[in-house]
Write a protein that holds these residues in place. Structure first.
Motif, PDB file in Angstrom:
ATOM      1  N   VAL A 166       0.835  -1.210   0.000  1.00  0.00           N
ATOM      2  CA  VAL A 166       0.000   0.000   0.000  1.00  0.00           C
ATOM      3  C   VAL A 166       0.866   1.255   0.000  1.00  0.00           C
ATOM      4  O   VAL A 166       1.859   1.332   0.727  1.00  0.00           O
ATOM      5  CB  VAL A 166      -0.905   0.026   1.260  1.00  0.00           C
ATOM      6  CG1 VAL A 166      -1.827   1.236   1.235  1.00  0.00           C
ATOM      7  CG2 VAL A 166      -1.710  -1.253   1.390  1.00  0.00           C
ATOM      8  N   SER A 167       0.490   2.218  -0.828  1.00  0.00           N
ATOM      9  CA  SER A 167       1.113   3.547  -0.775  1.00  0.00           C
ATOM     10  C   SER A 167       0.071   4.584  -1.163  1.00  0.00           C
ATOM     11  O   SER A 167      -1.002   4.233  -1.638  1.00  0.00           O
ATOM     12  CB  SER A 167       2.325   3.613  -1.715  1.00  0.00           C
ATOM     13  OG  SER A 167       1.905   3.513  -3.062  1.00  0.00           O
ATOM     14  N   VAL A 168       0.397   5.839  -0.942  1.00  0.00           N
ATOM     15  CA  VAL A 168      -0.450   6.915  -1.469  1.00  0.00           C
ATOM     16  C   VAL A 168       0.456   7.886  -2.229  1.00  0.00           C
ATOM     17  O   VAL A 168       1.675   7.870  -2.059  1.00  0.00           O
ATOM     18  CB  VAL A 168      -1.218   7.677  -0.353  1.00  0.00           C
ATOM     19  CG1 VAL A 168      -2.078   6.739   0.465  1.00  0.00           C
ATOM     20  CG2 VAL A 168      -0.252   8.447   0.547  1.00  0.00           C
ATOM     21  N   ARG A 169      -0.160   8.684  -3.097  1.00  0.00           N
ATOM     22  CA  ARG A 169       0.603   9.711  -3.830  1.00  0.00           C
ATOM     23  C   ARG A 169      -0.324  10.896  -4.092  1.00  0.00           C
ATOM     24  O   ARG A 169      -1.549  10.736  -4.111  1.00  0.00           O
ATOM     25  CB  ARG A 169       1.133   9.134  -5.148  1.00  0.00           C
ATOM     26  CG  ARG A 169       0.034   8.709  -6.120  1.00  0.00           C
ATOM     27  CD  ARG A 169       0.647   8.052  -7.340  1.00  0.00           C
ATOM     28  NE  ARG A 169      -0.363   7.478  -8.223  1.00  0.00           N
ATOM     29  CZ  ARG A 169      -0.084   6.617  -9.202  1.00  0.00           C
ATOM     30  NH1 ARG A 169       1.145   6.200  -9.405  1.00  0.00           N
ATOM     31  NH2 ARG A 169      -1.044   6.156  -9.972  1.00  0.00           N
ATOM     32  N   PRO A 170       0.265  12.078  -4.292  1.00  0.00           N
ATOM     33  CA  PRO A 170      -0.580  13.236  -4.570  1.00  0.00           C
ATOM     34  C   PRO A 170      -1.435  12.980  -5.811  1.00  0.00           C
ATOM     35  O   PRO A 170      -0.930  12.399  -6.792  1.00  0.00           O
ATOM     36  CB  PRO A 170       0.433  14.358  -4.840  1.00  0.00           C
ATOM     37  CG  PRO A 170       1.694  13.914  -4.162  1.00  0.00           C
ATOM     38  CD  PRO A 170       1.702  12.422  -4.253  1.00  0.00           C
TER      39      PRO A 170
ATOM     40  N   ASP B 277      -7.322   0.249   4.899  1.00  0.00           N
ATOM     41  CA  ASP B 277      -7.901   1.546   5.279  1.00  0.00           C
ATOM     42  C   ASP B 277      -7.100   2.213   6.396  1.00  0.00           C
ATOM     43  O   ASP B 277      -6.889   3.424   6.381  1.00  0.00           O
ATOM     44  CB  ASP B 277      -9.376   1.384   5.675  1.00  0.00           C
ATOM     45  CG  ASP B 277     -10.289   1.417   4.458  1.00  0.00           C
ATOM     46  OD1 ASP B 277      -9.912   2.067   3.451  1.00  0.00           O
ATOM     47  OD2 ASP B 277     -11.359   0.789   4.502  1.00  0.00           O
ATOM     48  N   PHE B 278      -6.639   1.387   7.351  1.00  0.00           N
ATOM     49  CA  PHE B 278      -5.810   1.933   8.432  1.00  0.00           C
ATOM     50  C   PHE B 278      -4.540   2.574   7.853  1.00  0.00           C
ATOM     51  O   PHE B 278      -4.154   3.675   8.227  1.00  0.00           O
ATOM     52  CB  PHE B 278      -5.436   0.818   9.420  1.00  0.00           C
ATOM     53  CG  PHE B 278      -4.558   1.284  10.547  1.00  0.00           C
ATOM     54  CD1 PHE B 278      -5.114   1.771  11.722  1.00  0.00           C
ATOM     55  CD2 PHE B 278      -3.168   1.252  10.423  1.00  0.00           C
ATOM     56  CE1 PHE B 278      -4.301   2.224  12.759  1.00  0.00           C
ATOM     57  CE2 PHE B 278      -2.351   1.705  11.451  1.00  0.00           C
ATOM     58  CZ  PHE B 278      -2.918   2.185  12.623  1.00  0.00           C
ATOM     59  N   GLU B 279      -3.903   1.853   6.911  1.00  0.00           N
ATOM     60  CA  GLU B 279      -2.656   2.361   6.320  1.00  0.00           C
ATOM     61  C   GLU B 279      -2.885   3.620   5.487  1.00  0.00           C
ATOM     62  O   GLU B 279      -2.082   4.549   5.519  1.00  0.00           O
ATOM     63  CB  GLU B 279      -2.003   1.290   5.446  1.00  0.00           C
ATOM     64  CG  GLU B 279      -1.170   0.298   6.229  1.00  0.00           C
ATOM     65  CD  GLU B 279      -0.075   0.956   7.062  1.00  0.00           C
ATOM     66  OE1 GLU B 279       0.783   1.644   6.490  1.00  0.00           O
ATOM     67  OE2 GLU B 279      -0.090   0.772   8.288  1.00  0.00           O
ATOM     68  N   ILE B 280      -3.988   3.649   4.731  1.00  0.00           N
ATOM     69  CA  ILE B 280      -4.267   4.837   3.912  1.00  0.00           C
ATOM     70  C   ILE B 280      -4.374   6.060   4.826  1.00  0.00           C
ATOM     71  O   ILE B 280      -3.801   7.122   4.547  1.00  0.00           O
ATOM     72  CB  ILE B 280      -5.581   4.659   3.102  1.00  0.00           C
ATOM     73  CG1 ILE B 280      -5.438   3.507   2.096  1.00  0.00           C
ATOM     74  CG2 ILE B 280      -5.955   5.953   2.378  1.00  0.00           C
ATOM     75  CD1 ILE B 280      -6.736   3.129   1.408  1.00  0.00           C
ATOM     76  N   ARG B 281      -5.079   5.876   5.953  1.00  0.00           N
ATOM     77  CA  ARG B 281      -5.221   6.985   6.912  1.00  0.00           C
ATOM     78  C   ARG B 281      -3.859   7.395   7.463  1.00  0.00           C
ATOM     79  O   ARG B 281      -3.523   8.572   7.525  1.00  0.00           O
ATOM     80  CB  ARG B 281      -6.140   6.572   8.070  1.00  0.00           C
ATOM     81  CG  ARG B 281      -7.608   6.981   7.881  1.00  0.00           C
ATOM     82  CD  ARG B 281      -8.388   6.966   9.198  1.00  0.00           C
ATOM     83  NE  ARG B 281      -8.178   5.775   9.994  1.00  0.00           N
ATOM     84  CZ  ARG B 281      -8.784   4.599   9.793  1.00  0.00           C
ATOM     85  NH1 ARG B 281      -9.629   4.457   8.790  1.00  0.00           N
ATOM     86  NH2 ARG B 281      -8.536   3.561  10.571  1.00  0.00           N
ATOM     87  N   ARG B 282      -3.068   6.393   7.847  1.00  0.00           N
ATOM     88  CA  ARG B 282      -1.761   6.687   8.441  1.00  0.00           C
ATOM     89  C   ARG B 282      -0.852   7.422   7.444  1.00  0.00           C
ATOM     90  O   ARG B 282      -0.198   8.417   7.789  1.00  0.00           O
ATOM     91  CB  ARG B 282      -1.093   5.371   8.901  1.00  0.00           C
ATOM     92  CG  ARG B 282       0.102   5.550   9.836  1.00  0.00           C
ATOM     93  CD  ARG B 282       0.681   4.210  10.269  1.00  0.00           C
ATOM     94  NE  ARG B 282       1.281   3.466   9.164  1.00  0.00           N
ATOM     95  CZ  ARG B 282       2.531   3.620   8.734  1.00  0.00           C
ATOM     96  NH1 ARG B 282       3.334   4.488   9.327  1.00  0.00           N
ATOM     97  NH2 ARG B 282       2.996   2.925   7.708  1.00  0.00           N
ATOM     98  N   HIS B 283      -0.824   6.933   6.205  1.00  0.00           N
ATOM     99  CA  HIS B 283       0.024   7.566   5.182  1.00  0.00           C
ATOM    100  C   HIS B 283      -0.430   8.992   4.909  1.00  0.00           C
ATOM    101  O   HIS B 283       0.386   9.919   4.840  1.00  0.00           O
ATOM    102  CB  HIS B 283      -0.030   6.769   3.875  1.00  0.00           C
ATOM    103  CG  HIS B 283       0.712   5.476   3.918  1.00  0.00           C
ATOM    104  ND1 HIS B 283       1.475   5.001   2.879  1.00  0.00           N
ATOM    105  CD2 HIS B 283       0.800   4.539   4.883  1.00  0.00           C
ATOM    106  CE1 HIS B 283       2.007   3.827   3.209  1.00  0.00           C
ATOM    107  NE2 HIS B 283       1.603   3.525   4.427  1.00  0.00           N
TER     108      HIS B 283
END
Ligand code: ADP
Ligand code: ZN
Ligand code: MG
Length: 306
Positions: free
Chosen positions: A197-201, A227-233
């Motif tokens: 899991v990752s997020v980016r602008p 979902d927990f990780e998305i929030r944390r990131h």
């Protein structure tokens, strides 16, 4: 700033063969500890593995059902690491030449069709099991599962939400179950998933720093952990912080993830072709036979019924 979620899944599916991948030991579940072992799967020196043909057939089935290219020649490789449940000191897997590549799985999320690309499907052996809670003064090792055949199915980072991840997993599981090559039992561990899991602008095409999530024993766990990780990131980045690439464990009781180890890289494993095994060469005729024997798959059946 808005962020987009990026997810890639690695699934380990235990294959429904009668015997293990490189020896004749039974794969039957629930036998007395270490009853289903021999000199090959307990890693005695000087013994030789022999590839189970059924495993190759099942890998081809999975590859055809997910629109992969089937390699006419692929290789088994040694992945080296030390752990008490791995008596040889390496796991036989596939590395630079996997049996299946470049496939895809179509899913439908809230009425929208999405295509999730598959990077690869490869064959490998499972490890044994360490048991820590039976005795207070020792850990025990059960090697019944060592050498049980697995397919590892790796997706491209094409998944965009926890819901899509759940949907992808259910679709993939149904395909393997229709093919009768895996029973798909997540609680018993015959269908296991690691989520990257990752997020980016929003609008960025570069990939962000990812974490790999483990210990996801149910569809619910997969979705909650993501979902927990998305929030944390998102929170970390919004506050100007940085993320580190690491492996994290899902704790189902506390409903949170925690760091397990910093990420290992492929070069740490010292992969090399297993000199005890020949390349896996597959001819057109065999692929044609398997293709002709495939059952009607879930999507096709659904379309026909509708
Ligand atoms: P590793 O070398 O850490 O095993 P891979 O490139 O082999 O990483 O990818 C493993 C899985 O992680 C694949 O399913 C891939 O799609 C996914 N993945 C790779 N990079 C990212 C990222 N930045 N964010 C989310 N998933 C990713
Ligand atoms: Zn054996
Ligand atoms: Mg990888």
């Amino acid at each position: 700033m808005k962020y987009q979620t990026v997810i890639g899944l690695e699934v380990h599916a235990q294959l429904l063969t009668k015997s293990k991948i490189f020896c004749g030991c039974s794969t039957k579940f629930g036998q007395a500890p270490n009853d289903s072992t021999c000199a090959v799967c307990t890693g005695f020196p000087g013994v030789l593995p022999v590839l189970n043909k059924k495993v190759v057939e099942f890998a081809i089935c999975a590859g055809l059902a997910t629109h992969c290219e089937i390699a006419r020649s692929s290789r088994l490789a040694r992945k080296n690491y030390f752990y008490p449940d791995l008596p040889k000191g390496y796991q036989i897997s596939q590395y630079e030449l996997p049996i299946c590549t470049n496939g895809y799985i179509d899913i439908t999320v809230n009425g929208t069709a999405r295509r999730i690309r598959l990077t690869r499907i490869h064959m490998e052996e499972d490890a044994g099991k360490n048991i820590h809670d039976l005795r207070s003064d020792a850990s025990l090792v059960d090697l019944n599962r060592a050498g049980v055949p697995l397919l590892e199915i790796v997706s491209e980072p094409d998944i965009r939400s926890a819901e899509e991840a759940g949907n992808y997993l259910k679709t993939l599981r149904a395909i393997l179950q229709y093919l009768e090559i895996c029973d798909g039992n997540m609680e018993e561990g015959s269908f296991r998933c690691d989520a990257n899991v990752s997020v980016r602008p929003q609008g960025s095409s570069a990939l962000g720093t990812k974490v790999e999530l483990k210990n996801l024993n149910s569809f619910k766990a997969v979705e909650k952990a993501i979902d927990f990780e998305i929030r944390r990131h998102t929170e970390t980045l919004s506050e100007g912080g940085t993320l580190i690439q690491e492996t994290r464990l899902w704790d189902p009781d506390r409903e949170e993830t925690r760091s397990m180890r910093t990420k290992e890289f492929a070069h740490d494993y010292r992969y090399f072709p297993d000199p005890d095994l020949l390349p896996v060469v597959i001819d057109e005729e065999w692929i044609g036979k398997i293709r002709a024997s495939l059952p009607e798959l879930p999507e096709v059946r659904k379309a026909r019924f509708m």
